[in-house]
Design an enzyme around this catalytic site. Structure first.
Site, PDB file in Angstrom:
ATOM      1  N   LYS A 233      -3.851  -2.449  10.183  1.00 33.15           N
ATOM      2  CA  LYS A 233      -4.255  -2.526   8.779  1.00 33.15           C
ATOM      3  C   LYS A 233      -4.176  -3.945   8.212  1.00 33.15           C
ATOM      4  O   LYS A 233      -4.146  -4.117   6.987  1.00 33.15           O
ATOM      5  CB  LYS A 233      -3.396  -1.574   7.935  1.00 33.15           C
ATOM      6  CG  LYS A 233      -3.723  -0.096   8.167  1.00 33.15           C
ATOM      7  CD  LYS A 233      -2.710   0.813   7.499  1.00 33.15           C
ATOM      8  CE  LYS A 233      -2.920   2.266   7.879  1.00 33.15           C
ATOM      9  NZ  LYS A 233      -3.926   2.961   7.040  1.00 33.15           N
TER      10      LYS A 233
ATOM     11  N   GLU B  21     -10.327   3.910   4.311  1.00 32.10           N
ATOM     12  CA  GLU B  21      -9.427   4.696   3.470  1.00 32.10           C
ATOM     13  C   GLU B  21      -9.848   4.502   2.022  1.00 32.10           C
ATOM     14  O   GLU B  21      -9.836   3.375   1.512  1.00 32.10           O
ATOM     15  CB  GLU B  21      -7.963   4.280   3.671  1.00 32.10           C
ATOM     16  CG  GLU B  21      -7.429   4.779   5.017  1.00 32.10           C
ATOM     17  CD  GLU B  21      -5.928   4.625   5.212  1.00 32.10           C
ATOM     18  OE1 GLU B  21      -5.351   5.396   6.000  1.00 32.10           O
ATOM     19  OE2 GLU B  21      -5.332   3.721   4.579  1.00 32.10           O
TER      20      GLU B  21
ATOM     21  N   GLU C 134      -9.279   4.332  -1.559  1.00 33.72           N
ATOM     22  CA  GLU C 134      -8.097   4.135  -2.400  1.00 33.72           C
ATOM     23  C   GLU C 134      -8.492   3.438  -3.696  1.00 33.72           C
ATOM     24  O   GLU C 134      -9.595   2.921  -3.827  1.00 33.72           O
ATOM     25  CB  GLU C 134      -7.063   3.230  -1.687  1.00 33.72           C
ATOM     26  CG  GLU C 134      -6.602   3.743  -0.348  1.00 33.72           C
ATOM     27  CD  GLU C 134      -5.359   3.020   0.170  1.00 33.72           C
ATOM     28  OE1 GLU C 134      -4.615   2.426  -0.648  1.00 33.72           O
ATOM     29  OE2 GLU C 134      -5.142   3.045   1.389  1.00 33.72           O
TER      30      GLU C 134
ATOM     31  N   ASP D  54      -8.818   0.428   2.455  1.00 32.00           N
ATOM     32  CA  ASP D  54      -7.801  -0.051   3.404  1.00 32.00           C
ATOM     33  C   ASP D  54      -8.299   0.262   4.821  1.00 32.00           C
ATOM     34  O   ASP D  54      -7.883   1.236   5.440  1.00 32.00           O
ATOM     35  CB  ASP D  54      -6.484   0.669   3.109  1.00 32.00           C
ATOM     36  CG  ASP D  54      -5.327   0.176   3.968  1.00 32.00           C
ATOM     37  OD1 ASP D  54      -5.405  -0.962   4.470  1.00 32.00           O
ATOM     38  OD2 ASP D  54      -4.355   0.930   4.136  1.00 32.00           O
TER      39      ASP D  54
ATOM     40  N   ARG E 239      -7.484   3.272  13.854  1.00 33.25           N
ATOM     41  CA  ARG E 239      -6.616   4.423  14.148  1.00 33.25           C
ATOM     42  C   ARG E 239      -6.001   4.394  15.548  1.00 33.25           C
ATOM     43  O   ARG E 239      -4.904   4.923  15.758  1.00 33.25           O
ATOM     44  CB  ARG E 239      -7.392   5.728  13.970  1.00 33.25           C
ATOM     45  CG  ARG E 239      -7.915   5.951  12.585  1.00 33.25           C
ATOM     46  CD  ARG E 239      -6.794   5.951  11.557  1.00 33.25           C
ATOM     47  NE  ARG E 239      -7.335   6.214  10.218  1.00 33.25           N
ATOM     48  CZ  ARG E 239      -6.630   6.088   9.114  1.00 33.25           C
ATOM     49  NH1 ARG E 239      -5.366   5.683   9.155  1.00 33.25           N
ATOM     50  NH2 ARG E 239      -7.179   6.338   7.948  1.00 33.25           N
TER      51      ARG E 239
ATOM     52  N   GLN F 211      -3.236   1.856  15.466  1.00 31.50           N
ATOM     53  CA  GLN F 211      -2.187   2.422  14.613  1.00 31.50           C
ATOM     54  C   GLN F 211      -1.329   3.443  15.368  1.00 31.50           C
ATOM     55  O   GLN F 211      -0.090   3.405  15.296  1.00 31.50           O
ATOM     56  CB  GLN F 211      -2.841   3.073  13.383  1.00 31.50           C
ATOM     57  CG  GLN F 211      -1.860   3.626  12.370  1.00 31.50           C
ATOM     58  CD  GLN F 211      -2.567   4.250  11.155  1.00 31.50           C
ATOM     59  OE1 GLN F 211      -3.785   4.143  10.996  1.00 31.50           O
ATOM     60  NE2 GLN F 211      -1.801   4.896  10.300  1.00 31.50           N
TER      61      GLN F 211
ATOM     62  N   HIS G  61      -3.312  13.897   1.783  1.00 34.53           N
ATOM     63  CA  HIS G  61      -3.534  12.921   2.856  1.00 34.53           C
ATOM     64  C   HIS G  61      -2.318  12.848   3.786  1.00 34.53           C
ATOM     65  O   HIS G  61      -2.466  12.875   5.008  1.00 34.53           O
ATOM     66  CB  HIS G  61      -3.830  11.536   2.264  1.00 34.53           C
ATOM     67  CG  HIS G  61      -3.919  10.445   3.292  1.00 34.53           C
ATOM     68  ND1 HIS G  61      -4.965  10.360   4.193  1.00 34.53           N
ATOM     69  CD2 HIS G  61      -3.085   9.421   3.583  1.00 34.53           C
ATOM     70  CE1 HIS G  61      -4.764   9.313   4.991  1.00 34.53           C
ATOM     71  NE2 HIS G  61      -3.638   8.722   4.640  1.00 34.53           N
TER      72      HIS G  61
ATOM     73  N   GLU H  74      -9.377  12.210   8.820  1.00 30.16           N
ATOM     74  CA  GLU H  74      -9.228  13.582   8.312  1.00 30.16           C
ATOM     75  C   GLU H  74     -10.542  14.363   8.402  1.00 30.16           C
ATOM     76  O   GLU H  74     -10.550  15.525   8.809  1.00 30.16           O
ATOM     77  CB  GLU H  74      -8.756  13.542   6.851  1.00 30.16           C
ATOM     78  CG  GLU H  74      -7.359  12.998   6.673  1.00 30.16           C
ATOM     79  CD  GLU H  74      -7.129  12.573   5.231  1.00 30.16           C
ATOM     80  OE1 GLU H  74      -6.678  13.395   4.445  1.00 30.16           O
ATOM     81  OE2 GLU H  74      -7.430  11.403   4.891  1.00 30.16           O
TER      82      GLU H  74
ATOM     83  N   THR I 250      -8.838  -5.761   3.943  1.00 24.26           N
ATOM     84  CA  THR I 250      -8.750  -4.757   2.884  1.00 24.26           C
ATOM     85  C   THR I 250      -9.763  -5.194   1.845  1.00 24.26           C
ATOM     86  O   THR I 250      -9.698  -6.336   1.366  1.00 24.26           O
ATOM     87  CB  THR I 250      -7.336  -4.740   2.259  1.00 24.26           C
ATOM     88  OG1 THR I 250      -6.389  -4.485   3.299  1.00 24.26           O
ATOM     89  CG2 THR I 250      -7.210  -3.678   1.187  1.00 24.26           C
TER      90      THR I 250
ATOM     91  N   ASP J  26       0.844  -1.199   0.000  1.00 27.89           N
ATOM     92  CA  ASP J  26       0.000   0.000   0.000  1.00 27.89           C
ATOM     93  C   ASP J  26       0.877   1.246   0.000  1.00 27.89           C
ATOM     94  O   ASP J  26       1.687   1.444   0.904  1.00 27.89           O
ATOM     95  CB  ASP J  26      -0.923  -0.007   1.223  1.00 27.89           C
ATOM     96  CG  ASP J  26      -2.022   1.047   1.090  1.00 27.89           C
ATOM     97  OD1 ASP J  26      -2.415   1.352  -0.043  1.00 27.89           O
ATOM     98  OD2 ASP J  26      -2.474   1.561   2.123  1.00 27.89           O
TER      99      ASP J  26
HETATM  100  O1  LIG Z   1       1.102   9.018   8.267  1.00 26.90           O
HETATM  101  C1  LIG Z   1       0.921   7.952   8.900  1.00 26.90           C
HETATM  102  O2  LIG Z   1       1.541   7.678   9.924  1.00 26.90           O
HETATM  103  C2  LIG Z   1      -0.048   6.965   8.436  1.00 26.90           C
HETATM  104  C3  LIG Z   1      -0.728   7.067   7.305  1.00 26.90           C
HETATM  105  C4  LIG Z   1      -1.770   6.105   6.949  1.00 26.90           C
HETATM  106  O3  LIG Z   1      -2.449   5.487   7.762  1.00 26.90           O
HETATM  107  C5  LIG Z   1      -2.068   5.951   5.528  1.00 26.90           C
HETATM  108  C6  LIG Z   1      -1.713   4.674   4.857  1.00 26.90           C
HETATM  109  O4  LIG Z   1      -2.195   3.564   5.061  1.00 26.90           O
HETATM  110  C7  LIG Z   1      -1.171   4.967   3.518  1.00 26.90           C
HETATM  111  C8  LIG Z   1      -2.242   5.629   2.707  1.00 26.90           C
HETATM  112  O5  LIG Z   1      -3.348   5.068   2.621  1.00 26.90           O
HETATM  113  O6  LIG Z   1      -1.994   6.709   2.135  1.00 26.90           O
HETATM  114 CA   LIG Z   2      -3.857   2.925   3.171  1.00 29.38          CA
HETATM  115 MG   LIG Z   3      -5.615  -2.826   4.731  1.00 30.63          MG
END
Ligand SMILES: O=C(O)/C=C/C(=O)CC(=O)CC(=O)O
Ligand SMILES: [Ca+2]
Ligand SMILES: [Mg+2]
Length: 427
Positions: free
Chosen positions: A262, A208, A210, A242, A246, A249, A142, A373, A266, A135
């Site tokens: 993640k 997400e 995508e 995706d 959060r 994460q 973003h 966001e 998906t 990914d």
């Molecule tokens: O900036 C970060 O720490 C994390 C970003 C994401 O969660 C996004 C990711 O999965 C990549 C994307 O979808 O652009």
């Molecule tokens: Ca992603």
């Molecule tokens: Mg995923």
């Protein structure tokens, strides 16, 4: 610009394929794996208007032949493995068979009955056996928004971001087809007022928005794909969600990036739109500064004008709420640059590999591709159309992505990429 295969003014004897808002006109012809009725054996078809055309039947009849049997199969991989010349021949032949002026199938009532299955009746399957899933993180908007929320509002974009298409290695085993329920993950999270993490159900479940592309050829280990040849390695594209936890994460991602946040699911759309069908919608990508290093330089137009939307259907049962309208053309790094960068170390790719674009947020209001966001990490919940609000996704909510390229009088669409969230496994 030349269009390969069906031309913009072609029409089909399948009437529903000629309507201005179908996603599946004769100019599209996306490939998928379907069962004509639930429980029947999977085979390969293309979507045409409100129907699915069974390619395994055409193959058995001798009306479509790729030099070996590839359509009576439960994945697209054997067909993709034949290579680009075979994809183009097949696409040309299928378009010809569906064209309004062509009697071979149009006037064969018995065969037509067997080959054309109403799409309301079919069960769709994962179209590709996916050996690897990567990914990317290619939307500047973003990356900037997440940088502000997760790290430093004053230095949101990390210095490497403008130099290369950043990515993480995703989890191929949990890629599922649209319609598959998504179980909320359990995991570790660190609550703000506590010293140690707690274990439990994710409280900040997100989508997400995508797109993904499917790799169409295998490369030997140690052999990079040059940027100017990269697009020849792309079979087609899908919508991709995706799903992201959060809270898991935020706790786990330093220093090695997202892991459990993640890996649980998906979702991709069932129809793989051939790369050739997107050719008329090629546009310039955003300008790049600083100039990329030599191996990432490219000439010509490398973005695609693909309108994208995300919708939430709440468990309360009322109407869907529009979360986001964005466009694939906003992406800073192109597919060619992503593939060139992915392989520059010598990393090989395989037929069926899935490459996510990264979340596609745009510069306009309403073009943010994640709830993280949209709601500023849950701080400013979004009002739902029928009442109520959401910071993040609740159990029983369904997320639907859709998207299309707008041609003159027709749309090359991607259908839907949907998933309904189920409660976490009880502890
Ligand atoms: O900036 C970060 O720490 C994390 C970003 C994401 O969660 C996004 C990711 O999965 C990549 C994307 O979808 O652009
Ligand atoms: Ca992603
Ligand atoms: Mg995923």
């Amino acid at each position: 610009m030349t269009t390969i295969g069906p031309q913009p003014d072609w029409r089909s004897w399948v009437e529903s394929a000629n309507s201005a808002d179908t996603h599946f006109p004769i100019q599209n012809l996306p490939y998928g794996v379907f069962s004509p009725e639930p429980g029947a054996s999977p085979r390969i078809g293309v979507a045409i208007g409100d129907f699915v055309l069974d390619l395994s039947e055409l193959e058995a009849e001798g009306l479509l032949w790729c030099g070996k049997k590839v359509f009576d199969h439960s994945t697209l991989n054997p067909f993709i493995t034949l290579g680009r010349a075979a994809w183009r021949d097949a696409r040309q032949r299928i378009a010809q068979l569906l064209r309004d002026s062509e009697p071979a199938l149009r006037d064969n009532v018995m065969l037509r009955e067997r080959c054309l299955v109403p799409s309301t009746r079919v069960q769709m399957h994962l179209p590709v056996q996916i050996p690897g899933y990567t990914d990317f993180y290619s939307s500047k908007e973003h990356a900037t928004n997440v940088g502000k929320l997760f790290r430093d509002p004053d230095n949101a974009l990390l210095p490497n971001w403008l130099e290369m298409p950043i990515a993480y290695n995703g989890r191929a085993s949990s890629v599922v087809v649209s319609g598959t329920p998504v179980q909320r993950p359990n995991g570790q999270m660190k609550l703000p007022d506590q010293q140690r993490p707690v274990f439990g159900a994710c409280r900040k479940l997100d989508l997400e928005l995508e797109m993904g592309f499917i790799v169409g050829a295998q490369t030997p280990l140690g052999t990079p794909i040059p940027c100017d040849q990269a697009q020849e390695y792309v079979f087609g594209m899908v919508l991709l969600n995706d799903w992201s936890a959060r809270d898991l994460q935020a706790w786990e991602y330093v220093p090695l990036g997202p892991f459990n946040a993640k890996t649980f699911a998906t979702t991709i759309s069932p129809w793989v739109v051939p790369f050739d069908a997107l050719e008329p919608f090629r546009v310039a990508q955003p300008s790049q500064s600083p100039e990329p290093l030599a191996y990432l330089q490219q000439t010509g137009e490398h973005a695609f004008d693909i309108h994208l939307e995300a919708w939430l259907r709440p468990h309360e049962g009322h109407d869907e709420t529009l979360l986001c309208q964005t466009n694939f053309r906003y992406l800073y790094w192109s597919i060619a640059q992503q593939l060139a960068h992915h392989t520059v170390s010598g990393c090989n790719v395989r037929v069926g590999d899935l490459m996510g674009s990264g979340t596609i947020s745009g510069p306009e209001p309403g073009s943010l591709g994640s709830l993280l966001e949209i709601t500023l990490n849950g701080r400013e919940p979004l009002a739902l159309k029928g009442g109520g609000q959401r910071g993040f996704i609740e159990d029983g909510d369904a997320i639907r992505l859709t998207g299309w390229c707008q041609g003159e009088g027709y749309r090359v669409g991607f259908g839907n990429c949907e998933g309904k969230v189920l409660a976490a496994r009880s502890l």
